[in-house]
Scaffold this active site. Sequence first.
Site, PDB file in Angstrom:
ATOM      1  N   PRO A   1      24.441 -83.540  22.456  1.00 16.68           N
ATOM      2  CA  PRO A   1      24.711 -84.693  21.580  1.00 16.68           C
ATOM      3  C   PRO A   1      23.868 -84.735  20.293  1.00 16.68           C
ATOM      4  O   PRO A   1      24.120 -85.568  19.434  1.00 16.68           O
ATOM      5  CB  PRO A   1      24.382 -85.899  22.472  1.00 16.68           C
ATOM      6  CG  PRO A   1      23.364 -85.376  23.424  1.00 16.68           C
ATOM      7  CD  PRO A   1      23.703 -83.935  23.679  1.00 16.68           C
TER       8      PRO A   1
ATOM      9  N   GLY B   1      20.039 -83.735  20.001  1.00 17.73           N
ATOM     10  CA  GLY B   1      18.574 -83.866  20.068  1.00 17.73           C
ATOM     11  C   GLY B   1      17.846 -82.831  19.215  1.00 17.73           C
ATOM     12  O   GLY B   1      16.923 -83.167  18.456  1.00 17.73           O
TER      13      GLY B   1
ATOM     14  N   LYS C   1      19.685 -70.544  30.373  1.00 18.29           N
ATOM     15  CA  LYS C   1      19.926 -71.528  31.436  1.00 18.29           C
ATOM     16  C   LYS C   1      20.338 -70.803  32.709  1.00 18.29           C
ATOM     17  O   LYS C   1      21.254 -69.994  32.679  1.00 18.29           O
ATOM     18  CB  LYS C   1      21.023 -72.497  30.991  1.00 18.29           C
ATOM     19  CG  LYS C   1      20.531 -73.368  29.850  1.00 18.29           C
ATOM     20  CD  LYS C   1      21.599 -74.284  29.337  1.00 18.29           C
ATOM     21  CE  LYS C   1      21.111 -75.073  28.140  1.00 18.29           C
ATOM     22  NZ  LYS C   1      20.269 -76.214  28.478  1.00 18.29           N
TER      23      LYS C   1
HETATM   24  C1  LIG Z   1      22.383 -78.864  27.037  1.00 19.06           C
HETATM   25  S1  LIG Z   1      23.612 -79.292  25.894  1.00 19.06           S
HETATM   26  C2  LIG Z   1      22.729 -79.104  24.383  1.00 19.06           C
HETATM   27  C3  LIG Z   1      21.777 -80.235  24.115  1.00 19.06           C
HETATM   28  C4  LIG Z   1      21.302 -80.231  22.668  1.00 19.06           C
HETATM   29  N1  LIG Z   1      20.432 -79.109  22.385  1.00 19.06           N
HETATM   30  C5  LIG Z   1      20.549 -81.486  22.337  1.00 19.06           C
HETATM   31  O1  LIG Z   1      19.383 -81.416  21.977  1.00 19.06           O
HETATM   32  O2  LIG Z   1      21.145 -82.570  22.406  1.00 19.06           O
HETATM   33  C6  LIG Z   1      24.653 -77.907  25.913  1.00 19.06           C
HETATM   34  C7  LIG Z   1      25.769 -77.953  24.910  1.00 19.06           C
HETATM   35  O3  LIG Z   1      26.392 -76.689  24.880  1.00 19.06           O
HETATM   36  C8  LIG Z   1      27.726 -76.920  24.477  1.00 19.06           C
HETATM   37  N2  LIG Z   1      28.506 -75.707  24.711  1.00 19.06           N
HETATM   38  C9  LIG Z   1      28.830 -75.107  25.869  1.00 19.06           C
HETATM   39  N3  LIG Z   1      29.507 -73.960  25.633  1.00 19.06           N
HETATM   40  C10 LIG Z   1      29.588 -73.826  24.282  1.00 19.06           C
HETATM   41  C11 LIG Z   1      30.106 -72.840  23.414  1.00 19.06           C
HETATM   42  N4  LIG Z   1      30.691 -71.735  23.901  1.00 19.06           N
HETATM   43  N5  LIG Z   1      29.997 -73.032  22.084  1.00 19.06           N
HETATM   44  C12 LIG Z   1      29.400 -74.150  21.578  1.00 19.06           C
HETATM   45  N6  LIG Z   1      28.874 -75.101  22.359  1.00 19.06           N
HETATM   46  C13 LIG Z   1      28.964 -74.945  23.689  1.00 19.06           C
HETATM   47  C14 LIG Z   1      28.147 -78.129  25.284  1.00 19.06           C
HETATM   48  O4  LIG Z   1      29.252 -78.766  24.677  1.00 19.06           O
HETATM   49  C15 LIG Z   1      26.870 -78.958  25.223  1.00 19.06           C
HETATM   50  O5  LIG Z   1      26.948 -79.914  24.190  1.00 19.06           O
END
Ligand SMILES: C[S@@+](CC[C@H](N)C(=O)[O-])C[C@H]1O[C@@H](n2cnc3c(N)ncnc32)[C@H](O)[C@@H]1O
Length: 293
Positions: free
Chosen positions: A165, A167, A256
């Site tokens: 979202p 951060g 991860k």
């Molecule tokens: C752990 S969250 C990231 C949190 C973010 N760093 C923050 O500080 O708010 C992981 C994100 O990866 C995104 N995501 C997953 N696969 C993706 C992809 N192939 N390309 C872009 N975003 C992706 C998801 O939509 C999600 O918003």
Amino acid sequence: MGFTGSTSALPPGPWGPLYYVNNAPETPVFWHQNVWLRPFLLEFDSISEAVRHLRAIQRNWAPVLHTNFRRGTLIDSLMPSVSRRPRTFPWLLPDSPLGAWTLLDDHRLVGSACCSSPFPAGSIRFEEDKEGPPSRAYLKLWESLVRCRRWPGPGQRCLDAGASPGGWTWALARLGARVIAVDRAEPEPRILAMTGPDGLPAVRYIKHDAFTLDPTEFGPVDWVFCDVACYPPRLYEWVERLFTAGIRANFVCTLKMQGTPDQDTARRFAEIPGGQVLHLCYNKHELTWIKLD
Ligand SMILES: C[S@@+](CC[C@H](N)C(=O)[O-])C[C@H]1O[C@@H](n2cnc3c(N)ncnc32)[C@H](O)[C@@H]1O
């Protein structure tokens, strides 16, 4: 009183939360808070003797007590103080080395002047911002940047892959950097509305799969950040493609893990020249790969 640099004199562990490994393991261990790189055993008669000996080696030490707390606390109280208060970011780490020690009993101390973590007892806490960021993920970004001893600033461009979202994007934009935020899900509107020190928009959002986005879409960047939720090999392939595309930047990426940690991919990241794989205090079931340009 006796002091020995010989690890053969060390009694077998574990000592509370501390594990003693006589020889460096063949496979690197990533899941640790701190490694005491040159442990020694000190046998001492009095508190002042222990203090004198530690101070003769270097100024800064932090205890990790698991037994004999009263005596350990007395020793610590006579040492130069090392703050463990929560830090405000940005915080520039001091260059001076920080050692660690513990007591085995009233007359035996194990210490190491040289440790893998620059934080007291391998631990750091930040003063949190409960209002600005939309998630707590910014804390591991702050910790990474403190370990880098540098961070993006005005005039620098950052790619934030897996930004929602928002951060990390929030933390980067607050530093005055321009952020290209890539995610399939949209970051919070207030993050997209952030402005830079010049009053211009600080964040450009690209709705896309970060791993299939052509680098020409975002152009030259100074920093590449990635917190995408994905299997580590996918992240590794993407990083390789960025290198092949000629991207030269500082990298901070989260590996991860799902279930059993993917040790092989962590090792491949660690083998990239100039890179390091850390388990940050603010990491959960994940590791962080950092490579500075
Ligand atoms: C752990 S969250 C990231 C949190 C973010 N760093 C923050 O500080 O708010 C992981 C994100 O990866 C995104 N995501 C997953 N696969 C993706 C992809 N192939 N390309 C872009 N975003 C992706 C998801 O939509 C999600 O918003």
